[in-house]
Design an enzyme around this catalytic site. Structure first.
Site, PDB file in Angstrom:
ATOM      1  N   CYS A  55       6.245   4.915   6.654  1.00  0.00           N
ATOM      2  CA  CYS A  55       7.614   4.451   6.676  1.00  0.00           C
ATOM      3  C   CYS A  55       7.702   3.351   7.725  1.00  0.00           C
ATOM      4  O   CYS A  55       6.737   3.083   8.423  1.00  0.00           O
ATOM      5  CB  CYS A  55       8.525   5.601   7.056  1.00  0.00           C
ATOM      6  SG  CYS A  55       8.187   7.065   6.073  1.00  0.00           S
TER       7      CYS A  55
ATOM      8  N   TRP B  83       9.075   6.029   2.900  1.00  0.00           N
ATOM      9  CA  TRP B  83       8.165   6.241   1.774  1.00  0.00           C
ATOM     10  C   TRP B  83       7.888   7.733   1.792  1.00  0.00           C
ATOM     11  O   TRP B  83       7.207   8.240   2.678  1.00  0.00           O
ATOM     12  CB  TRP B  83       6.880   5.437   1.961  1.00  0.00           C
ATOM     13  CG  TRP B  83       5.930   5.557   0.807  1.00  0.00           C
ATOM     14  CD1 TRP B  83       5.952   4.852  -0.346  1.00  0.00           C
ATOM     15  CD2 TRP B  83       4.800   6.429   0.707  1.00  0.00           C
ATOM     16  NE1 TRP B  83       4.919   5.231  -1.169  1.00  0.00           N
ATOM     17  CE2 TRP B  83       4.191   6.202  -0.545  1.00  0.00           C
ATOM     18  CE3 TRP B  83       4.238   7.389   1.548  1.00  0.00           C
ATOM     19  CZ2 TRP B  83       3.064   6.896  -0.977  1.00  0.00           C
ATOM     20  CZ3 TRP B  83       3.117   8.080   1.122  1.00  0.00           C
ATOM     21  CH2 TRP B  83       2.540   7.823  -0.132  1.00  0.00           C
TER      22      TRP B  83
ATOM     23  N   GLY C  72       4.709   8.887   9.790  1.00  0.00           N
ATOM     24  CA  GLY C  72       3.484   9.681   9.949  1.00  0.00           C
ATOM     25  C   GLY C  72       3.645  11.026   9.264  1.00  0.00           C
ATOM     26  O   GLY C  72       4.578  11.217   8.469  1.00  0.00           O
TER      27      GLY C  72
ATOM     28  N   GLU D  83     -10.421  -4.200 -10.164  1.00  0.00           N
ATOM     29  CA  GLU D  83      -9.269  -4.800  -9.482  1.00  0.00           C
ATOM     30  C   GLU D  83      -8.222  -5.289 -10.495  1.00  0.00           C
ATOM     31  O   GLU D  83      -7.019  -5.111 -10.283  1.00  0.00           O
ATOM     32  CB  GLU D  83      -9.738  -5.941  -8.565  1.00  0.00           C
ATOM     33  CG  GLU D  83      -8.660  -6.731  -7.851  1.00  0.00           C
ATOM     34  CD  GLU D  83      -7.732  -5.903  -6.951  1.00  0.00           C
ATOM     35  OE1 GLU D  83      -8.017  -4.711  -6.707  1.00  0.00           O
ATOM     36  OE2 GLU D  83      -6.707  -6.452  -6.539  1.00  0.00           O
TER      37      GLU D  83
ATOM     38  N   HIS E 170     -20.934   5.233 -23.514  1.00  0.00           N
ATOM     39  CA  HIS E 170     -21.217   6.590 -23.037  1.00  0.00           C
ATOM     40  C   HIS E 170     -19.965   7.453 -22.966  1.00  0.00           C
ATOM     41  O   HIS E 170     -19.954   8.461 -22.273  1.00  0.00           O
ATOM     42  CB  HIS E 170     -21.906   6.528 -21.663  1.00  0.00           C
ATOM     43  CG  HIS E 170     -23.224   5.827 -21.710  1.00  0.00           C
ATOM     44  ND1 HIS E 170     -24.327   6.356 -22.344  1.00  0.00           N
ATOM     45  CD2 HIS E 170     -23.611   4.607 -21.258  1.00  0.00           C
ATOM     46  CE1 HIS E 170     -25.339   5.507 -22.253  1.00  0.00           C
ATOM     47  NE2 HIS E 170     -24.923   4.433 -21.604  1.00  0.00           N
TER      48      HIS E 170
END
Ligand code: M6R
Length: 614
Positions: free
Chosen positions: A2, A77, A104, A487, A510
């Site tokens: 955050c 977040w 955290g 990516e 495969h």
């Protein structure tokens, strides 16, 4: 991951807090909140969703908060608890007098919560952070000293935290502290700041104190005091921030991501300036601090990274092994840190991170450092926690990247690997000089070639539209561009939410080939070189299963038009350099698909730019 901001001073507090939070939106954006002390009372305002919702709320409450001289703010977040108003920060003690913002994860919050509940504390949210509010409040009841209460409470916390705490009985004061999460103090004139990152304060001051783990700062408008975990007073070390106030402008582009894609030619030029002027000269890489003898004798390199940086590392492995013949292991940091790994003082450990704050990579780097390895950090943030662990630091200087999807920082990381590999090869004499000269020449020519590609975006745009309704996407490549396939797929997933996977083209048969049918686009990355014909054969296998065929190629072979439904051409480059050229159209493809689908390109759901939790 955050973002937190604290302010004490004469300016209009809600404005300082929300403008700081705006520049931290890259850290999270699912809810936000502020706490201010106004007329001696702690008041908390929170809003679910984008920061604008909080700004609107604060605009309504202007009269009630205009006299505040201190406040803390947070942009979230979500880790513990869904992103709603209740779980949004700040969290308060039961009296409502104390408020906390936190970045955290408190790992032992369940045990602490159970203990506090036994003592009669009532919890409102599902968050780990609320535990901190109650724990500090309990310590404050006993000590009547907020700094001491924070010191005692943090001794009981396990995990990572950056905290800013205010209490209405402690006039115009912020207590700030951190462990394994970023926090810096901005030093002003008659005002002071705390923030997760530089952009939140740079508009106000260029002077800052970087807190070390477990240090506690007491901020008032006209003073900053610093203490260690044992309560010893420390002389703060004020550093000058090498930053200018950043106009976070899109410069006419619809999104930051598009602007950042277009900045890539200059990012390459910028990286090379001072390092490589002509193909005849040796590359200058003074950033590598290992002496020549140690470099010559290097026999193993371990690279740790996450996400896009991990893909840059995979390309780096190919380049270093090709040019220097040194074995390179690449591993996702999150895997590396929870198994028995065998780096030692003879291993060069490279940490790659755009933000320099990624918790998994930071831990991996610290582990290797403890085992005596030389630590080389490749990052876009030379002021980050990871950079501080570095024995050698290669700043990639891509400039601030606002869009959550990494583009220009990826290309800059690749440039760092080219420079490092060429430097090592020149010291070791591991490769023929003419070959190295060819590679250097190609690197110098690359910016113009990318500029040329960027003038021809319409075809990529058209292709994006055609395939935007696909539910799945496969990218195939071999050799050095396998990482490009990964990516390209990651970019598409991140911003369009389409299920995309990158495969080594030889692996298709495969298993994944079972998925192919006329609905599935298979994009083959067909760059000239050793594996060109092989990928072409693998593409034929997809054609035989009626897949929708797209090629990305620097070849001018007209026969490709027969095999593929859509051919995206890029200028020809040397195979070893091709990952930079090949990723640009894939970034654009992801961008245009997401844009066409109306997604929030710069702030995709569930993601954050800086991932400071493990
Ligand atoms: O800051 P870092 O490079 O260490 O971040 C690692 C990943 O979180 C990051 O690359 C992520 O995958 C990006 N959103 C990619 O676009």
């Amino acid at each position: 991951m955050c973002g937190i901001v604290g302010y004490v001073g004469e300016k209009y507090v809600p404005e300082v807090l929300t403008s700081g939070l705006s520049s931290l939106e890259y850290r999270g954006y699912d809810s936000s909140g502020v706490a201010v002390i106004t007329n001696g009372i702690t008041k908390v305002y929170k809003a679910e969703g984008k920061l604008q919702n909080l700004k609107d709320l604060l605009a309504e409450k202007q009269d009630e908060i205009k006299d505040a001289k201190v406040g803390i703010g947070h942009i979230r977040w979500a880790t513990h608890g869904v992103p709603n108003e209740i779980n949004a920060h700040p969290h308060t003690s039961n009296s409502g007098k104390l408020a906390v913002v936190h970045n955290g994860i408190i790992e032992n919050y369940k045990e602490l919560r159970a203990e506090l509940e036994k003592q009669g504390v009532v919890f409102k949210s599902e968050t780990d952070t609320e535990t901190v509010a109650h724990l500090v409040a309990k310590k404050y009841e006993k000590t009547n000293d907020l700094k001491e209460a924070v010191r005692l409470a943090t001794k009981e916390l396990e995990g990572a935290y950056a905290l800013c705490i205010i209490h209405q009985d402690v006039k115009d004061t912020i207590i700030a502290t951190r462990r394994n999460a970023p926090l810096l103090i901005g030093v002003g004139e008659g005002e002071n700041f705390a923030a997760s990152d530089v952009p939140a304060i740079i508009e106000h001051t260029k002077r800052a104190i970087y807190l070390d783990d477990n240090q506690i700062a007491v901020l008032k408008a006209d003073s900053i005091e610093l203490f260690d975990a044992e309560n010893n007073k420390i002389q703060p070390k004020i550093e000058l921030l090498p930053w200018e106030p950043i106009a976070l402008s899109k410069m006419g582009y619809k999104h930051f991501m598009l602007k950042e894609i277009h900045e890539q030619p200059d990012v390459i030029r910028n990286f090379l300036s001072g390092k490589l002027h002509t193909a005849d000269a040796k590359i200058v890489l003074d950033e590598v601090k290992l002496d020549k003898e140690s470099l010559k004798n290097l026999n193993r390199i371990q690279v740790v990274a996450c996400g896009t940086s991990l893909h840059a590392a995979l390309v780096g492995k190919y380049i270093i092994e090709e040019l220097c013949h040194i074995p390179v292991d690449v591993e996702a940091s999150s895997e590396y840190i929870y198994r028995t790994t065998v780096t030692d003082e003879h291993t060069l450990v490279i940490g790659v991170s755009q933000s320099g704050e990624t918790a998994d990579t930071l831990t991996a780097v610290k582990q290797s450092k403890a085992r005596g390895s030389h630590i080389l950090i490749i990052t876009n943030r030379p002021d980050s926690a990871m950079a501080r662990e570095a024995d050698s630091l290669i700043p990639v200087n891509a400039g601030i990247e606002v869009s959550v999807a990494a583009t220009k920082s990826y290309v800059a990381q690749l440039m760092a690997f080219y420079a490092l590999a060429i430097h090592l090869a020149e010291i070791k004499g591991s490769i023929e000089e003419n070959y190295l000269k060819e590679i250097k020449n190609e690197l110098l020519l690359l910016p113009q070639k990318i500029e040329l590609l960027l003038t021809k975006k319409e075809k990529i745009q058209k292709c994006s539209r055609m395939y935007s309704s696909s539910k799945n996407f496969i990218f195939i490549a071999r050799g050095i561009n396998y990482a490009t396939a990964l990516e390209g797929a990651l970019k598409l997933k991140e911003i369009s939410y389409i299920n995309a996977t990158g495969y080594p083209a030889g692996e298709l048969k495969h298993g994944p080939i079972a998925m192919l049918d006329e609905t599935l686009p298979v994009l083959s990355i067909l760059m000239s070189g050793k594996v060109y014909e092989k990928i072409l054969s693998n593409a034929q296998e997809s054609k035989a299963r009626n897949a929708r065929m797209i090629a990305l190629t620097d070849s001018t072979d007209e026969k490709l038009e027969d095999l593929f439904d859509y051919v995206l051409n890029v200028p020809h480059v040397h195979e070893l350099i091709s990952p930079i050229m090949a990723i640009i159209p894939l970034q654009l493809l992801a961008y245009y698909i997401a844009e066409f689908l109306g997604k929030d390109v710069d702030q995709p759901r569930n993601l954050a730019k800086s991932v400071t939790v493990e």
